[in-house]
Design an enzyme around this catalytic site. Structure first.
Site, PDB file in Angstrom:
ATOM      1  N   TYR A  72      24.846  49.994  28.237  1.00 36.59           N
ATOM      2  CA  TYR A  72      25.359  49.349  27.025  1.00 36.59           C
ATOM      3  C   TYR A  72      26.750  49.881  26.677  1.00 36.59           C
ATOM      4  O   TYR A  72      27.658  49.125  26.337  1.00 36.59           O
ATOM      5  CB  TYR A  72      24.397  49.598  25.856  1.00 36.59           C
ATOM      6  CG  TYR A  72      24.735  48.764  24.642  1.00 36.59           C
ATOM      7  CD1 TYR A  72      24.080  47.550  24.415  1.00 36.59           C
ATOM      8  CD2 TYR A  72      25.709  49.176  23.734  1.00 36.59           C
ATOM      9  CE1 TYR A  72      24.391  46.771  23.318  1.00 36.59           C
ATOM     10  CE2 TYR A  72      26.030  48.393  22.633  1.00 36.59           C
ATOM     11  CZ  TYR A  72      25.367  47.194  22.426  1.00 36.59           C
ATOM     12  OH  TYR A  72      25.690  46.428  21.341  1.00 36.59           O
ATOM     13  N   PHE A 125      47.825  26.149  23.213  1.00 31.35           N
ATOM     14  CA  PHE A 125      46.707  25.430  23.842  1.00 31.35           C
ATOM     15  C   PHE A 125      45.756  25.014  22.719  1.00 31.35           C
ATOM     16  O   PHE A 125      45.744  25.634  21.665  1.00 31.35           O
ATOM     17  CB  PHE A 125      46.011  26.334  24.868  1.00 31.35           C
ATOM     18  CG  PHE A 125      44.841  25.642  25.515  1.00 31.35           C
ATOM     19  CD1 PHE A 125      45.050  24.560  26.350  1.00 31.35           C
ATOM     20  CD2 PHE A 125      43.542  26.048  25.264  1.00 31.35           C
ATOM     21  CE1 PHE A 125      43.979  23.896  26.915  1.00 31.35           C
ATOM     22  CE2 PHE A 125      42.462  25.388  25.833  1.00 31.35           C
ATOM     23  CZ  PHE A 125      42.685  24.310  26.664  1.00 31.35           C
ATOM     24  N   ASP A 126      44.932  23.956  22.929  1.00 32.82           N
ATOM     25  CA  ASP A 126      44.076  23.418  21.833  1.00 32.82           C
ATOM     26  C   ASP A 126      43.234  24.469  21.126  1.00 32.82           C
ATOM     27  O   ASP A 126      43.100  24.434  19.914  1.00 32.82           O
ATOM     28  CB  ASP A 126      43.055  22.347  22.244  1.00 32.82           C
ATOM     29  CG  ASP A 126      43.249  21.702  23.578  1.00 32.82           C
ATOM     30  OD1 ASP A 126      44.131  22.126  24.328  1.00 32.82           O
ATOM     31  OD2 ASP A 126      42.489  20.776  23.850  1.00 32.82           O
ATOM     32  N   ASP A 216      49.749  34.465  25.545  1.00 34.85           N
ATOM     33  CA  ASP A 216      48.518  33.811  25.971  1.00 34.85           C
ATOM     34  C   ASP A 216      48.632  33.782  27.493  1.00 34.85           C
ATOM     35  O   ASP A 216      49.274  32.912  28.073  1.00 34.85           O
ATOM     36  CB  ASP A 216      48.425  32.406  25.372  1.00 34.85           C
ATOM     37  CG  ASP A 216      47.172  31.667  25.841  1.00 34.85           C
ATOM     38  OD1 ASP A 216      46.515  32.154  26.787  1.00 34.85           O
ATOM     39  OD2 ASP A 216      46.860  30.606  25.277  1.00 34.85           O
ATOM     40  N   ALA A 218      46.664  33.459  30.208  1.00 37.09           N
ATOM     41  CA  ALA A 218      45.630  32.906  31.101  1.00 37.09           C
ATOM     42  C   ALA A 218      46.167  32.684  32.520  1.00 37.09           C
ATOM     43  O   ALA A 218      45.489  32.964  33.494  1.00 37.09           O
ATOM     44  CB  ALA A 218      45.095  31.586  30.532  1.00 37.09           C
ATOM     45  N   LYS A 259      40.916  31.706  34.550  1.00 30.33           N
ATOM     46  CA  LYS A 259      41.968  31.038  35.313  1.00 30.33           C
ATOM     47  C   LYS A 259      42.475  31.981  36.408  1.00 30.33           C
ATOM     48  O   LYS A 259      41.846  32.144  37.430  1.00 30.33           O
ATOM     49  CB  LYS A 259      43.111  30.601  34.385  1.00 30.33           C
ATOM     50  CG  LYS A 259      42.793  29.357  33.562  1.00 30.33           C
ATOM     51  CD  LYS A 259      41.965  29.652  32.364  1.00 30.33           C
ATOM     52  CE  LYS A 259      41.807  28.446  31.456  1.00 30.33           C
ATOM     53  NZ  LYS A 259      40.911  28.717  30.343  1.00 30.33           N
ATOM     54  N   HIS A 451      36.927  13.396  22.346  1.00 31.19           N
ATOM     55  CA  HIS A 451      36.982  13.071  23.774  1.00 31.19           C
ATOM     56  C   HIS A 451      35.767  13.557  24.560  1.00 31.19           C
ATOM     57  O   HIS A 451      35.408  12.983  25.571  1.00 31.19           O
ATOM     58  CB  HIS A 451      38.273  13.601  24.403  1.00 31.19           C
ATOM     59  CG  HIS A 451      38.543  15.054  24.148  1.00 31.19           C
ATOM     60  ND1 HIS A 451      38.943  15.523  22.921  1.00 31.19           N
ATOM     61  CD2 HIS A 451      38.459  16.134  24.954  1.00 31.19           C
ATOM     62  CE1 HIS A 451      39.100  16.833  22.988  1.00 31.19           C
ATOM     63  NE2 HIS A 451      38.811  17.233  24.219  1.00 31.19           N
TER      64      HIS A 451
HETATM   65  N1  F0G Z   1      44.652  29.503  26.598  1.00 30.68           N
HETATM   66  C1  F0G Z   1      45.012  28.646  27.572  1.00 30.68           C
HETATM   67  C2  F0G Z   1      46.438  28.519  27.963  1.00 30.68           C
HETATM   68  C3  F0G Z   1      44.024  27.847  28.205  1.00 30.68           C
HETATM   69  O1  F0G Z   1      44.398  26.992  29.162  1.00 30.68           O
HETATM   70  C4  F0G Z   1      42.670  27.986  27.804  1.00 30.68           C
HETATM   71  C5  F0G Z   1      41.619  27.163  28.424  1.00 30.68           C
HETATM   72  C6  F0G Z   1      42.365  28.900  26.785  1.00 30.68           C
HETATM   73  C7  F0G Z   1      43.372  29.645  26.211  1.00 30.68           C
HETATM   74  C8  F0G Z   1      40.947  29.094  26.287  1.00 30.68           C
HETATM   75  O2  F0G Z   1      40.233  29.835  27.198  1.00 30.68           O
HETATM   76  O3  F0G Z   1      38.401  28.305  27.957  1.00 30.68           O
HETATM   77  O4  F0G Z   1      38.298  30.786  28.352  1.00 30.68           O
HETATM   78  O5  F0G Z   1      38.000  29.882  26.083  1.00 30.68           O
HETATM   79  N2  F0G Z   1      41.843  26.128  29.139  1.00 30.68           N
HETATM   80  C9  F0G Z   1      40.866  25.305  29.863  1.00 30.68           C
HETATM   81  C10 F0G Z   1      41.531  24.095  30.467  1.00 30.68           C
HETATM   82  C11 F0G Z   1      39.641  24.977  29.080  1.00 30.68           C
HETATM   83  O6  F0G Z   1      40.810  23.211  30.996  1.00 30.68           O
HETATM   84  O7  F0G Z   1      42.755  23.997  30.469  1.00 30.68           O
HETATM   85  P1  F0G Z   1      38.649  29.689  27.405  1.00 30.68           P
END
Ligand code: F0G
Length: 459
Positions: A72, A125-126, A216, A218, A259, A451
Site C-alpha cells: 500500500y 484539451f476538453d 500538459d 501527454a 499516450k 457526441h
Molecule cells: N491532455 C491531453 C492533451 C489529452 O489528449 C488527454 C486525453 C488528456 C489530457 C486527458 O487524459 O484521457 O488520461 O484522462 N486525450 C484522449 C484523446 C482521450 O483521445 O485525445 P486522460
C-alpha cells in the site's frame, strides 16, 4: 543500401481483428443510431478512435509488471518510477494518478482554482477545459493564428501567441491568472508541436509576473522529437535532452501516461513547490489513493517507468511520427483535404472541404465517420459540429465550430503499414464518391458531451 525504415519491432503476441460483412456493418450502424462510439470494438476492423491507452506494451513492460510490488505504501515499484520520472523530467516532486483528467482534477483543486480566475493555454484539451470550467474559472485559448488555419505550414502550429498572452495579463492582472498551460503537442489543434523556443519565451514572460508555467505533457516525447527535427534552438540535442530542457522551463506538469508513456492506464503530476506538493498530497489521498500509488496498481507503476523511457527512444519516434506522416501522405495523394502538416498522433480530414454539399447543421464529419465504418469497418472520431455545435434551447440560435474534422488517431506500435494502406484505400474510395454522402439529423442527445451517446437518422 536498403533503408531500414520498417516497424522497429516484431510481433510475439497477436490479437484478432474484427472482420465483418457489409450487411453486418449496415445492421450495426442502424442498431447504434449511426454513432460509432456505440459499436462493440470486436466489430471494428481498424480502430483509430484514440491513441490513448490503446498502445501495445513491450516485453520489457510486461516483464516489469511481474515485478510489481503491491504494498500500500512505499512500494518498490513507486521508487523505480520515482527514479525514472526524476531522471527524465528533473522534477523533484511527483505523484501518480490513475489518468490525465485525475491529475487535472487533483492539481486544480490544490491550486485553489475558482470563479474569477482565468487559465490561458495554447489550447486546452476538453478534459482540461472542463476541469477549469467546473470550478467556475475561465479557460482561454491563445494559440497562434497559424494554429487555426488548416493550410498553414508553420513548423510549430501549437505555439502560444506571446503578444496575446502578455496583453491578457496586462488587461486582467496577474493576480487573476493562477497558472498558464502549454499542451504539448497540441491535441485539439491537430497534434501540432510547440517549439522549445516558445516554451522558453513563455517562461521568461510568466516569470516577470510570477505566474507558474504548467505543461500538459501527454505527448511530450512526440513534441520533443518535432523540436529535434524543426527547432534551430535545439540544434545538436538528443530527444531526451530536449525533453529535459522542456521540463526545466516548467513549474509543474500534468501527464496522461496513456499516450507517450505507452501504458494502458496511468497519469502523473510533477512539481517543484513543497507547499503545493502538500496540498496535492491531501487532495490525492482523498480522491485517488496514497501518494505512492495514486489510484494505480504497483505493476502499473512499473510498466509506466519502462514506458516513459521507451517513449523517448529515437528509433521508435522516427517510426511513430513516420507512420502518421505516411498515412497523411497517402490521403493527400488521393486528393483528400487534410489539416497540414501532419501532427504527431493523428491525421485530421477536413470534412467541410471534402463534403461542401453537406451543411454543418447536417454534420458532415459525422457523415464521413459513418461512411468509414460502412465501407471499411474503420472507426475514427468526429471533431466537429456534433462534438462542439450548439443550438440555444430558448432562441433556437445555432453555433457551429470553425473546423469540421474527422480524426484518425493512431495507437502506438499496434498497426502495421499494410493496415495504414488499407485505411488509405478505403478513404480514397469514399473521396471519389464524396458527392453521394448525405447528412444526418440527431434523434437523441444528452444535455452535455452529446457526441458519446447521440443517435442519428440519415437524411
Ligand atoms: N491532455 C491531453 C492533451 C489529452 O489528449 C488527454 C486525453 C488528456 C489530457 C486527458 O487524459 O484521457 O488520461 O484522462 N486525450 C484522449 C484523446 C482521450 O483521445 O485525445 P486522460
Amino acid at each position: 543500401m536498403a533503408q531500414m525504415n520498417f516497424e522497429p519491432f516484431r510481433i510475439k503476441m497477436v490479437e484478432p481483428i474484427g472482420i465483418t460483412t457489409p450487411e453486418e456493418r449496415e445492421r450495426l450502424l442502424k442498431e447504434s443510431g449511426y454513432n460509432v462510439f456505440l459499436i462493440p470494438a470486436e466489430k471494428i476492423t481498424i480502430d483509430l478512435l484514440t491513441d490513448s491507452g490503446t498502445g501495445a506494451m513491450s516485453q520489457e513492460q510486461w516483464s516489469a509488471m511481474m515485478r510489481g510490488d503491491e504494498s500500500y505504501a512505499g512500494a518498490r515499484s513507486y521508487y523505480r518510477l520515482k527514479d525514472t520520472v526524476q531522471r527524465i523530467t528533473g522534477m523533484p516532486l511527483f505523484v501518480p494518478t490513475h489518468q490525465g483528467r485525475a491529475a487535472e482534477n487533483v492539481f486544480f483543486s490544490a491550486m485553489g482554482l475558482t470563479k474569477g480566475h482565468i487559465v490561458p493555454a495554447n489550447q486546452h484539451f476538453d478534459t482540461t477545459r472542463a476541469n477549469v470550467e467546473v470550478r467556475g474559472a475561465e479557460a482561454v485559448d491563445l494559440v497562434i493564428d497559424e494554429g487555426l488555419d488548416p493550410h498553414s505550414h508553420h513548423p510549430f502550429k501549437g505555439n502560444i501567441d506571446l503578444e496575446k498572452l502578455e496583453r491578457l495579463i496586462e488587461e486582467v492582472g496577474a493576480e487573476r491568472i493562477p497558472l498558464v498551460v502549454l499542451t504539448i503537442t497540441n491535441n485539439s489543434g491537430g497534434g501540432q508541436p510547440v517549439s522549445l523556443e516558445n516554451i522558453r519565451q513563455t517562461k521568461v514572460l510568466l516569470s516577470r509576473y510570477g505566474i507558474p508555467l504548467v505543461l500538459d505533457a501527454a505527448r511530450y516525447a512526440e513534441n520533443s522529437y518535432f523540436v529535434k527535427l524543426r527547432d534551430p534552438s535545439a540544434k545538436g540535442m538528443s530527444v531526451a535532452e530536449i525533453a529535459r530542457a522542456t521540463f526545466d522551463q516548467a513549474d509543474a506538469f500534468l501527464m496522461s501516461a496513456k499516450k507517450d508513456a505507452i501504458v494502458n492506464i496511468g497519469g502523473l503530476i510533477g512539481l517543484r513547490d513543497e507547499n503545493l506538493f502538500q496540498k496535492v498530497s491531501t487532495e490525492l489521498i482523498l480522491r485517488e489513493g496514497f501518494i505512492t500509488y495514486g489510484g494505480l496498481a504497483g505493476r502499473d507503476l512499473d510498466a509506466l517507468a519502462v514506458g516513459l523511457e521507451e517513449g523517448l527512444d529515437e528509433r521508435y519516434l522516427e517510426y511513430r511520427i513516420g507512420q502518421t506522416a505516411y498515412l497523411f501522405q497517402r490521403l493527400k495523394d488521393a486528393g483528400i483535404p487534410l489539416v497540414e502538416p501532419p501532427g504527431g498522433h493523428a491525421v485530421f480530414i477536413d470534412a467541410k472541404a471534402l463534403l461542401p454539399h453537406i451543411p454543418q447543421r447536417e454534420f458532415p464529419a459525422q457523415s464521413l465517420m459513418v461512411e468509414l465504418y460502412r465501407a471499411g469497418g474503420i472507426r475514427g472520431v468526429e471533431i466537429g459540429s456534433v462534438m462542439f455545435g450548439k443550438v440555444d434551447p430558448v432562441t433556437g440560435e445555432e453555433h457551429w465550430p470553425e473546423m469540421e474534422l474527422a480524426r484518425l488517431a493512431i495507437p502506438r506500435r499496434v498497426y502495421t503499414q499494410s493496415h495504414m494502406d488499407y485505411v488509405a484505400e478505403v478513404c480514397a474510395e469514399i473521396a471519389k464518391r464524396a458527392g453521394e454522402l448525405r447528412g444526418y439529423e440527431i434523434t437523441y442527445q444528452a444535455p452535455a458531451l452529446r457526441h458519446f451517446t447521440a443517435r442519428f437518422r440519415p437524411l
